[in-house]
Design a protein around this motif. Sequence first.
Motif, PDB file in Angstrom:
ATOM      1  N   THR A 147     -88.911  63.229 -74.474  1.00 26.95           N
ATOM      2  CA  THR A 147     -88.651  61.796 -74.401  1.00 26.95           C
ATOM      3  C   THR A 147     -89.021  61.142 -75.725  1.00 26.95           C
ATOM      4  OG1 THR A 147     -90.858  61.120 -73.673  1.00 26.95           O
ATOM      5  CG2 THR A 147     -89.311  61.840 -71.967  1.00 26.95           C
ATOM      6  N   PRO A 161     -91.316  51.940 -73.457  1.00 26.49           N
ATOM      7  CA  PRO A 161     -89.942  51.753 -72.961  1.00 26.49           C
ATOM      8  C   PRO A 161     -88.985  52.880 -73.333  1.00 26.49           C
ATOM      9  CG  PRO A 161     -90.789  49.708 -73.883  1.00 26.49           C
ATOM     10  CD  PRO A 161     -91.787  50.762 -74.216  1.00 26.49           C
ATOM     11  N   LEU A 162     -89.138  53.463 -74.528  1.00 28.42           N
ATOM     12  CA  LEU A 162     -88.219  54.532 -74.923  1.00 28.42           C
ATOM     13  C   LEU A 162     -88.378  55.751 -74.023  1.00 28.42           C
ATOM     14  CD1 LEU A 162     -88.403  54.352 -78.827  1.00 28.42           C
ATOM     15  CD2 LEU A 162     -86.489  53.689 -77.361  1.00 28.42           C
ATOM     16  N   GLN A 164     -89.548  55.754 -70.954  1.00 32.90           N
ATOM     17  CA  GLN A 164     -89.075  55.400 -69.617  1.00 32.90           C
ATOM     18  C   GLN A 164     -87.545  55.357 -69.554  1.00 32.90           C
ATOM     19  OE1 GLN A 164     -91.262  52.073 -67.796  1.00 32.90           O
ATOM     20  NE2 GLN A 164     -92.828  52.355 -69.357  1.00 32.90           N
ATOM     21  N   GLN A 165     -86.922  54.894 -70.626  1.00 32.45           N
ATOM     22  CA  GLN A 165     -85.459  54.842 -70.649  1.00 32.45           C
ATOM     23  C   GLN A 165     -84.861  56.244 -70.554  1.00 32.45           C
ATOM     24  OE1 GLN A 165     -83.847  52.947 -74.124  1.00 32.45           O
ATOM     25  NE2 GLN A 165     -81.751  53.014 -73.386  1.00 32.45           N
ATOM     26  N   THR A 166     -85.448  57.191 -71.280  1.00 31.88           N
ATOM     27  CA  THR A 166     -84.953  58.572 -71.228  1.00 31.88           C
ATOM     28  C   THR A 166     -85.115  59.157 -69.832  1.00 31.88           C
ATOM     29  OG1 THR A 166     -85.486  58.935 -73.557  1.00 31.88           O
ATOM     30  CG2 THR A 166     -85.225  60.893 -72.180  1.00 31.88           C
ATOM     31  N   GLY A 168     -85.365  57.708 -67.041  1.00 31.60           N
ATOM     32  CA  GLY A 168     -84.534  57.033 -66.062  1.00 31.60           C
ATOM     33  C   GLY A 168     -83.125  57.582 -65.968  1.00 31.60           C
ATOM     34  N   GLN A 169     -82.722  58.360 -66.983  1.00 28.31           N
ATOM     35  CA  GLN A 169     -81.369  58.937 -67.002  1.00 28.31           C
ATOM     36  C   GLN A 169     -81.348  60.386 -66.520  1.00 28.31           C
ATOM     37  OE1 GLN A 169     -78.839  56.821 -67.872  1.00 28.31           O
ATOM     38  NE2 GLN A 169     -80.523  55.341 -67.998  1.00 28.31           N
ATOM     39  N   ARG A 205     -88.245  60.752 -60.303  1.00 26.87           N
ATOM     40  CA  ARG A 205     -87.021  61.468 -60.685  1.00 26.87           C
ATOM     41  C   ARG A 205     -87.041  62.923 -60.232  1.00 26.87           C
ATOM     42  NH1 ARG A 205     -83.442  58.295 -60.842  1.00 26.87           N
ATOM     43  NH2 ARG A 205     -82.147  59.735 -62.074  1.00 26.87           N
TER      44      ARG A 205
END
Length: 259
Positions: A147, A161-162, A164-166, A168-169, A205
Motif C-alpha cells: 500500500t 489516506p493513501l 486506505q485507498q489502496t 479499499g480496492q 476486506r
Amino acid sequence: MTRTERWQRLLDLLVERDGLEVEAAAETLGVSAATIRRDLDQLAEQQLLVRTRGGAVPHGVSYELPLRYRTSRRAAEKRRISEAVAALIAPGEVVGLTGGTTTTEVARALAARPDLAGGSPALTVVTNALNIAGELVIRPQFKIVLTGGVARPQSYELTGPLAQQTLGQLTVDTAVVGVDAFDPADGAATRHEDEAAVNSLLCTRARRVVVAADSTKLGVRAFARICPTTTVHTLVTDTALTAPLAAAFEGAGVELIRV
C-alpha cells in the motif's frame, strides 16, 4: 553479552521501570557504570531515550520501541505462533499482513514453506509494512502488493489516506493481524489510531481474520480499536493463555490455536 544485546536489555529495562539509573543498570547487567553511561549516550543520540542526570527516561508519555528493538521479545513463542499461522494459509491465497514483530515472523514462515517455493503466484501478499515487503519481494513466486501511505519509523507501517485507498480496492482471503492488545470484551487494538484505521480496513476486506499474538497481549486493552472480537475468526497464541481467557474467547466465537 554483545553491545546489541546490552542495548536491547537496557531498552527493555527502561520500559519495565519507566526510567533507568546508571548504577542500578550497571549492577543488573554486570558491567561498569562507565559502559552504561556510554550506552545511554549512544541510545540518546538515536532518540531512543532521553538522558537525565544519573540515568535516562523514555520519550514522552506514549513510549514505543522501534520494531528492530522489539524483535527478540518472546522470540520462541513468536516463532511457534508464526509457523502455526503460516500453516493455515493455502497455496494461491491472497494474504493480508499488517506490520509488527509477529507478522514479520509469519512472513518468514511463509517464505520457508517448501510447497510455496513455486507457483504463479504461490501467494499474493498485501501489506502496509515496508520491512515485510522488503523481505518477500526477493521471492519471485510471491506477488507483493504494498500500500502507499506515510511511513511510521517505529513500526515500518504505511498509514493514512493513501494506504486506505489502496486497501479499499482489494479483497483478501486471509488477513493476519498483529495487535498490541486483544480482549474478549473490547476486541483487538493497537496504540496508534492511524495503524488501527488501516488494520481495521484490512479486516473488512478479508474473508477470514486471524490474530497472531503472544499471551502477554491478551486480556488487555490498548488505545485504538482495530475490530470487535466477533470479527476475528481465529486466534493463534502460546500455551500460557489462561483458562478463563481461553473460555472467554471461545465463548465469543473465536477459534483458538495454542502452540
